[in-house]
Design an enzyme around this catalytic site. Structure first.
Site, PDB file in Angstrom:
ATOM      1  N   ASP A 195       9.167  -7.423  -5.025  1.00 18.62           N
ATOM      2  CA  ASP A 195       8.211  -7.913  -4.113  1.00 18.62           C
ATOM      3  C   ASP A 195       8.368  -9.600  -4.394  1.00 18.62           C
ATOM      4  O   ASP A 195       8.979 -10.000  -5.165  1.00 18.62           O
ATOM      5  CB  ASP A 195       6.642  -7.658  -4.604  1.00 18.62           C
TER       6      ASP A 195
ATOM      7  N   HIS B  67      12.112   5.699  15.670  1.00 21.59           N
ATOM      8  CA  HIS B  67      10.513   5.680  14.874  1.00 21.59           C
ATOM      9  C   HIS B  67       9.653   4.763  15.696  1.00 21.59           C
ATOM     10  O   HIS B  67       9.302   3.622  15.168  1.00 21.59           O
ATOM     11  CB  HIS B  67      10.610   5.577  13.732  1.00 21.59           C
TER      12      HIS B  67
ATOM     13  N   ASP C 190       7.340  11.289  11.095  1.00 21.93           N
ATOM     14  CA  ASP C 190       7.141  12.007  12.262  1.00 21.93           C
ATOM     15  C   ASP C 190       7.320  13.567  12.343  1.00 21.93           C
ATOM     16  O   ASP C 190       6.759  14.280  12.938  1.00 21.93           O
ATOM     17  CB  ASP C 190       8.022  11.194  13.518  1.00 21.93           C
TER      18      ASP C 190
ATOM     19  N   GLN D 188       0.680  -1.315  -0.044  1.00 20.85           N
ATOM     20  CA  GLN D 188       0.069   0.089  -0.093  1.00 20.85           C
ATOM     21  C   GLN D 188       0.931   1.497   0.034  1.00 20.85           C
ATOM     22  O   GLN D 188       0.227   2.108  -0.773  1.00 20.85           O
ATOM     23  CB  GLN D 188      -0.980  -0.168   0.944  1.00 20.85           C
TER      24      GLN D 188
HETATM   25  N1  LIG Z   1       8.994   4.412   8.944  1.00 23.84           N
HETATM   26  C1  LIG Z   1       7.814   4.860   8.759  1.00 23.84           C
HETATM   27  O1  LIG Z   1       7.473   5.869   9.102  1.00 23.84           O
HETATM   28  C2  LIG Z   1       6.849   3.911   8.225  1.00 23.84           C
HETATM   29  C3  LIG Z   1       6.769   2.701   8.085  1.00 23.84           C
HETATM   30  N2  LIG Z   1       5.730   1.806   7.613  1.00 23.84           N
HETATM   31  C4  LIG Z   1       6.364   0.291   7.652  1.00 23.84           C
HETATM   32  O2  LIG Z   1       6.413   0.015   6.224  1.00 23.84           O
HETATM   33  C5  LIG Z   1       6.369  -1.185   5.874  1.00 23.84           C
HETATM   34  C6  LIG Z   1       5.379  -1.334   4.496  1.00 23.84           C
HETATM   35  O3  LIG Z   1       4.131  -0.951   4.788  1.00 23.84           O
HETATM   36  P1  LIG Z   1       2.986  -1.184   3.863  1.00 23.84           P
HETATM   37  O4  LIG Z   1       3.432  -0.823   2.511  1.00 23.84           O
HETATM   38  O5  LIG Z   1       1.755  -0.581   4.456  1.00 23.84           O
HETATM   39  O6  LIG Z   1       2.642  -2.739   3.780  1.00 23.84           O
HETATM   40  P2  LIG Z   1       2.081  -3.710   3.071  1.00 23.84           P
HETATM   41  O7  LIG Z   1       1.678  -4.972   3.755  1.00 23.84           O
HETATM   42  O8  LIG Z   1       0.875  -3.216   2.197  1.00 23.84           O
HETATM   43  O9  LIG Z   1       3.228  -4.099   1.896  1.00 23.84           O
HETATM   44  C7  LIG Z   1       4.145  -4.602   2.118  1.00 23.84           C
HETATM   45  C8  LIG Z   1       4.898  -5.334   0.849  1.00 23.84           C
HETATM   46  O10 LIG Z   1       6.239  -5.817   1.006  1.00 23.84           O
HETATM   47  C9  LIG Z   1       6.091  -6.958   0.410  1.00 23.84           C
HETATM   48  N3  LIG Z   1       7.290  -7.801   1.015  1.00 23.84           N
HETATM   49  C10 LIG Z   1       7.163  -8.592   1.966  1.00 23.84           C
HETATM   50  N4  LIG Z   1       8.597  -9.034   2.270  1.00 23.84           N
HETATM   51  C11 LIG Z   1       9.329  -8.662   1.045  1.00 23.84           C
HETATM   52  C12 LIG Z   1      10.559  -8.974   0.775  1.00 23.84           C
HETATM   53  N5  LIG Z   1      11.217  -9.902   1.378  1.00 23.84           N
HETATM   54  N6  LIG Z   1      11.121  -8.239  -0.316  1.00 23.84           N
HETATM   55  C13 LIG Z   1      10.185  -7.450  -0.914  1.00 23.84           C
HETATM   56  N7  LIG Z   1       9.101  -7.235  -0.395  1.00 23.84           N
HETATM   57  C14 LIG Z   1       8.575  -7.893   0.404  1.00 23.84           C
HETATM   58  C15 LIG Z   1       4.743  -7.858   0.699  1.00 23.84           C
HETATM   59  O11 LIG Z   1       4.711  -8.839  -0.052  1.00 23.84           O
HETATM   60  C16 LIG Z   1       3.792  -6.532   0.527  1.00 23.84           C
HETATM   61  O12 LIG Z   1       3.576  -6.234  -0.896  1.00 23.84           O
HETATM   62  C17 LIG Z   1       5.761  -1.736   7.201  1.00 23.84           C
HETATM   63  O13 LIG Z   1       6.667  -2.472   7.858  1.00 23.84           O
HETATM   64  C18 LIG Z   1       5.174  -0.583   8.113  1.00 23.84           C
HETATM   65  O14 LIG Z   1       5.026  -0.702   9.147  1.00 23.84           O
HETATM   66  C19 LIG Z   1       4.841   2.259   7.344  1.00 23.84           C
HETATM   67  C20 LIG Z   1       4.486   3.629   7.557  1.00 23.84           C
HETATM   68  C21 LIG Z   1       5.482   4.514   7.825  1.00 23.84           C
HETATM   69  O1  LIG Z   2       2.631   2.503  13.084  1.00 16.79           O
HETATM   70  C1  LIG Z   2       3.083   1.659  12.321  1.00 16.79           C
HETATM   71  O2  LIG Z   2       3.596   0.684  12.931  1.00 16.79           O
HETATM   72  C2  LIG Z   2       3.029   1.647  10.773  1.00 16.79           C
HETATM   73  C3  LIG Z   2       2.940   2.988  10.425  1.00 16.79           C
HETATM   74  C4  LIG Z   2       3.979   3.800  10.839  1.00 16.79           C
HETATM   75  O3  LIG Z   2       5.235   3.399  11.233  1.00 16.79           O
HETATM   76  C5  LIG Z   2       3.561   5.314  11.193  1.00 16.79           C
HETATM   77  O4  LIG Z   2       2.651   5.612  10.657  1.00 16.79           O
HETATM   78  O5  LIG Z   2       4.285   5.706  11.738  1.00 16.79           O
END
Ligand SMILES: NC(=O)C1=CN([C@@H]2O[C@H](COP(=O)(O)OP(=O)(O)OC[C@H]3O[C@@H](n4cnc5c(N)ncnc54)[C@H](O)[C@@H]3O)[C@@H](O)[C@H]2O)C=CC1
Ligand SMILES: O=C(O)CCC(=O)C(=O)O
Length: 335
Positions: free
Chosen positions: A42, A187, A159, A15
């Site tokens: 992916d 974070h 953040d 997403q």
């Molecule tokens: N640092 C930050 O500020 C933020 C971090 N996140 C983190 O970002 C990550 C992704 O979030 P979303 O996109 O919402 O999750 P999502 O579940 O929608 O997408 C994650 C994708 O990563 C893929 N994936 C899993 N293992 C993989 C691998 N070994 N190699 C390549 N792709 C792989 C999955 O198949 C999936 O398509 C989560 O860990 C989330 O907590 C999310 C928002 C903010």
């Molecule tokens: O809060 C989470 O674990 C996922 C999304 C994130 O890192 C955030 O919104 O700051």
């Protein structure tokens, strides 16, 4: 500056990527004069969905987008890349802390750190987004010893943007009027959003945020907890973690790293600590204020740290030390 870039985005069928890829491909991040080759990684199970993302990117008919490669092959994905945007990881669900993801996600960043070491350009710039972002970034950096630790960063810009927006909303000003907030540390819910050095434009003058807000109880209380817990609030409401705002923050982080921060401004990035700044222990990825120019980033130095800040900065460092201990156990395990 190069006019061609190879940019890898992992988790490309997820997403966040869905909100992110258009901006990168459209030139909003690296500029309209640069042609971008996008590599979308992916896992195998997601290749059909990833194929759909490729179709949509093609249908955007973007002049900057030179080539799209969709793959589940790590070697193909990491070869000769200029930027690695490591999003792919499991997101947390309601009731979890981000560090609960370490066990599931550490092996991804171990594998991808090794891939950076073996296949990427030595100048590659790495942004880790997947949670727990700081410690995953440390894992990747540790597994890629021939790449400078300065090339490894994690996302705390979300953040930072949240802190800025909270102040702007409170003062009923544009977010662009608020400058130089800081996110210190992890974070996670221990991060320290600090506005003691931030300013807000009032007419032609930049005034200290605390003087204009005139509510220290709010600044030291609800303001901090709102930013710390914003990710959890979004999960509770959406039943999914933040994606649009995360993608925007990724673009802001990459754009500033590529082009530099505006004059007189700093931003927050999770960066490698060598132990010589603000009492932050060595060998952690810790968010700090940085200024960026064509020579890379430098940590903003000389900021006064009061006792209350010291306690908060140490608490988030301690959490990172605990996460590092856990991570090192995973790293010492054979594959
Ligand atoms: N640092 C930050 O500020 C933020 C971090 N996140 C983190 O970002 C990550 C992704 O979030 P979303 O996109 O919402 O999750 P999502 O579940 O929608 O997408 C994650 C994708 O990563 C893929 N994936 C899993 N293992 C993989 C691998 N070994 N190699 C390549 N792709 C792989 C999955 O198949 C999936 O398509 C989560 O860990 C989330 O907590 C999310 C928002 C903010
Ligand atoms: O809060 C989470 O674990 C996922 C999304 C994130 O890192 C955030 O919104 O700051």
């Amino acid at each position: 500056m190069t006019d061609q870039l190879k940019v890898l985005v992992t988790g490309a069928a997820g997403q966040i990527a869905y909100s992110l890829l258009y901006s990168i491909a459209n030139g909003d991040v690296f500029g309209k004069n640069v042609s971008v080759s996008l590599i979308l990684l992916d896992i195998e199970m997601m290749q059909e969905a990833l194929g759909g993302v490729v179709l949509e990117l093609q249908d955007c008919a973007l002049p900057n987008l030179k080539k799209i490669t969709a793959t589940c092959n790590v070697q193909e994905a990491f070869t000769d890349i200029d930027y690695a945007v490591l999003v792919g990881a499991m997101p947390r669900r309601q009731g979890m802390e981000r560090k609960d993801l370490l066990k599931a996600n550490a092996k991804i960043f171990k594998e991808q750190g090794k891939a950076l070491e073996n296949y990427a350009k030595k100048s590659v710039k790495v942004l880790v987004v997947g949670n727990p972002a700081n410690t995953n970034c440390l894992i990747a950096a540790t597994c890629a010893p021939s790449i400078s630790k300065e090339n490894f960063t994690c996302l705390t810009r979300l953040d930072h943007n949240r802190a800025k927006a909270q102040i702007a909303t409170r003062l009923e000003v544009a977010t662009s009027a608020v400058r130089n907030v800081i996110i210190w540390g992890n974070h996670s819910s221990t991060q320290y959003p600090d506005v003691r050095h931030a300013t807000v434009s009032v007419g032609d003058e930049a005034k200290p945020v605390p003087l204009v807000v005139k509510d220290d109880a709010w600044l030291n209380g609800d303001f901090i907890t709102t930013v710390q817990k914003r990710g959890a609030a979004i999960i509770a409401a959406r039943k999914l973690s933040s994606a649009m705002s995360a993608a925007k923050a990724i673009c802001d982080h990459l754009r500033d790293w590529h082009f530099g921060t505006p004059k007189g401004e700093w931003t927050s990035m999770g960066i490698y600590s060598n132990g010589s700044n603000y009492g932050v222990p060595e060998n952690l990825i810790y968010s700090m204020p940085v200024k960026i120019d064509e020579n890379g980033y430098t940590i903003v130095d000389g900021l006064e740290i009061d006792d209350r800040s010291r306690v908060r900065m140490d608490a988030t460092a301690n959490e990172l030390l605990e996460e590092r201990n856990e991570a090192m156990k995973f790293l010492s395990q054979s594959d």
